[in-house]
Design an enzyme around this catalytic site. Structure first.
Site, PDB file in Angstrom:
ATOM      1  N   HIS A 127     -30.757 -60.022 -66.251  1.00  0.00           N
ATOM      2  CA  HIS A 127     -31.454 -60.072 -67.550  1.00  0.00           C
ATOM      3  C   HIS A 127     -31.430 -58.733 -68.275  1.00  0.00           C
ATOM      4  O   HIS A 127     -31.573 -58.686 -69.495  1.00  0.00           O
ATOM      5  CB  HIS A 127     -32.892 -60.580 -67.371  1.00  0.00           C
ATOM      6  CG  HIS A 127     -33.862 -59.564 -66.852  1.00  0.00           C
ATOM      7  ND1 HIS A 127     -34.234 -59.491 -65.524  1.00  0.00           N
ATOM      8  CD2 HIS A 127     -34.545 -58.578 -67.477  1.00  0.00           C
ATOM      9  CE1 HIS A 127     -35.113 -58.515 -65.371  1.00  0.00           C
ATOM     10  NE2 HIS A 127     -35.314 -57.940 -66.540  1.00  0.00           N
ATOM     11  N   GLY A 179     -32.829 -77.781 -53.800  1.00  0.00           N
ATOM     12  CA  GLY A 179     -34.002 -78.084 -54.622  1.00  0.00           C
ATOM     13  C   GLY A 179     -35.308 -77.786 -53.927  1.00  0.00           C
ATOM     14  O   GLY A 179     -36.287 -78.521 -54.088  1.00  0.00           O
ATOM     15  N   GLY A 188     -38.744 -51.941 -67.477  1.00  0.00           N
ATOM     16  CA  GLY A 188     -37.839 -50.816 -67.278  1.00  0.00           C
ATOM     17  C   GLY A 188     -37.547 -50.556 -65.813  1.00  0.00           C
ATOM     18  O   GLY A 188     -36.551 -49.944 -65.466  1.00  0.00           O
ATOM     19  N   ASN A 189     -38.442 -51.046 -64.914  1.00  0.00           N
ATOM     20  CA  ASN A 189     -38.179 -50.962 -63.475  1.00  0.00           C
ATOM     21  C   ASN A 189     -37.105 -51.947 -63.031  1.00  0.00           C
ATOM     22  O   ASN A 189     -36.518 -51.791 -61.954  1.00  0.00           O
ATOM     23  CB  ASN A 189     -39.443 -51.272 -62.667  1.00  0.00           C
ATOM     24  CG  ASN A 189     -40.266 -50.036 -62.336  1.00  0.00           C
ATOM     25  OD1 ASN A 189     -41.388 -49.905 -62.787  1.00  0.00           O
ATOM     26  ND2 ASN A 189     -39.692 -49.148 -61.539  1.00  0.00           N
ATOM     27  N   SER A 190     -36.870 -52.977 -63.831  1.00  0.00           N
ATOM     28  CA  SER A 190     -35.957 -54.045 -63.441  1.00  0.00           C
ATOM     29  C   SER A 190     -34.586 -53.503 -63.056  1.00  0.00           C
ATOM     30  O   SER A 190     -33.966 -52.764 -63.814  1.00  0.00           O
ATOM     31  CB  SER A 190     -35.784 -55.045 -64.587  1.00  0.00           C
ATOM     32  OG  SER A 190     -36.977 -55.749 -64.814  1.00  0.00           O
ATOM     33  N   ASP A 211     -30.695 -63.258 -60.636  1.00  0.00           N
ATOM     34  CA  ASP A 211     -31.026 -62.155 -61.545  1.00  0.00           C
ATOM     35  C   ASP A 211     -30.347 -60.853 -61.112  1.00  0.00           C
ATOM     36  O   ASP A 211     -30.931 -59.779 -61.209  1.00  0.00           O
ATOM     37  CB  ASP A 211     -32.537 -61.957 -61.651  1.00  0.00           C
ATOM     38  CG  ASP A 211     -32.920 -61.138 -62.893  1.00  0.00           C
ATOM     39  OD1 ASP A 211     -32.104 -61.073 -63.825  1.00  0.00           O
ATOM     40  OD2 ASP A 211     -34.019 -60.552 -62.898  1.00  0.00           O
TER      41      ASP A 211
END
Length: 308
Positions: free
Chosen positions: A54, A213, A158-160, A84
């Site tokens: 992201h 699932g 911002g840590n992502s 991600d």
């Protein structure tokens, strides 16, 4: 200086030169303009970088800033929104490489350290403990991310994409999300999953995953139940939720079951199940064994390919 502080400083010192700030740019009103930032870390000697999918989503230009303030344009190798994770590559020198640890050795209560660039403040360090392992996390976009480490180390925008490390300075997770409105909860994709995603992205430019699932959490097995059924594993995978209209919902699995075997092999944690679902030959009738209350039950399930 006290021993505890020295331990943190030593761990951070081992990885700090591998942690980077990532700025992305997009065309806005006909001009390339800043459009967000995040964190990442270099994990190979040829300049490969882990970050979050992201963080770089929709970027037309990606710039990476090293600790020595050198700024280099990066190329996107590939990304996997389902976990991600994204891989970037830079062509430069003057950086160090993060040492990747083994998230399978993590224990609840273990001390961890997060490093990143929250709100643009470079190389911010926060600390905490592992709160839970093998979580399935639903992101704000509605995707479910498996093999997530929950901790109470503070993460902010911002840590992502930055690293979660142990006290030996080894990366055990890629920081990925904060649940909005929750107090003191943060999440990281475990590094063993990230290694498998990186292998596929570097080799194929995309990731193959089969799909059951299930929302999951790693748990210890009851010792008496384990010994009664002569199970080799001391841990299993607790089914917290079964999504409707999925392979799992069409099987005899139930919420509350603890998975102990899949495709004829014991599975101790979500990462082992994940790895079993990354080969195309799994797209067939497959056996799965669970503990339900105190019984050992054997069922079948038919995984399907998870589409991008």
């Amino acid at each position: 200086m006290d021993t505890f502080s020295s331990m943190i400083i030593g761990a951070v010192d081992q990885i700090k030169n591998a942690v980077v700030k990532i700025d992305i740019f997009k065309t806005i009103n006909g001009k390339i303009r800043p459009a967000g930032s995040g964190s990442g870390f270099i994990f190979s000697s040829d300049g490969l970088i882990f970050t979050n999918s992201h963080v770089v989503d929709g970027a037309e230009k990606i710039m990476v800033s090293l600790l020595n303030e050198n700024e280099i344009e990066a190329a996107l190798v590939g990304k996997d929104p389902d976990t991600d994770l994204a891989i970037l590559k830079i062509y430069t020198q003057g950086y160090s490489v993060a040492k990747l640890g083994d998230s399978g050795a993590l224990q609840i209560g273990q001390f961890v350290i997060a490093i990143g660039n929250p709100y643009g403040y470079q190389h911010t360090v926060t600390t905490g403990v592992v709160s839970a392992l093998g979580r399935t996390l639903q992101t704000q976009s509605g995707r479910f991310v498996d093999n997530v480490i929950q901790s109470d180390a503070a993460l902010n925008p911002g840590n992502s994409g930055g690293p979660m490390i142990n006290t030996d300075g080894e990366v055990i997770g890629v920081n990925t999300a904060v649940i909005q409105g929750a107090q003191g909860l943060s999440f990281s994709v475990d590094i063993n999953t990230a290694k498998e995603i990186a292998r596929q992205l570097i080799r194929d430019g995309k990731v193959f995953k089969a799909y059951l699932g299930l929302q999951l959490q790693d748990v210890p097995l009851n010792e008496r139940v384990r010994q009664h059924h002569k199970l080799p594993n001391h841990e299993g995978i607790f089914i917290t939720h079964i999504e409707p209209n999925t392979p799992a919902s069409r099987s005899q699995l139930m919420e509350g079951d603890i998975i102990v075997s899949f495709n004829g092999k014991p599975v101790r944690n979500s990462n082992e199940l994940f790895k079993a679902l990354t080969t195309r030959d799994i797209l067939r009738i497959t056996d799965i064994s669970v503990i339900r209350h105190t019984e050992l039950l054997n069922f079948i399930v038919v995984p399907v390919e998870k589409k991008a």
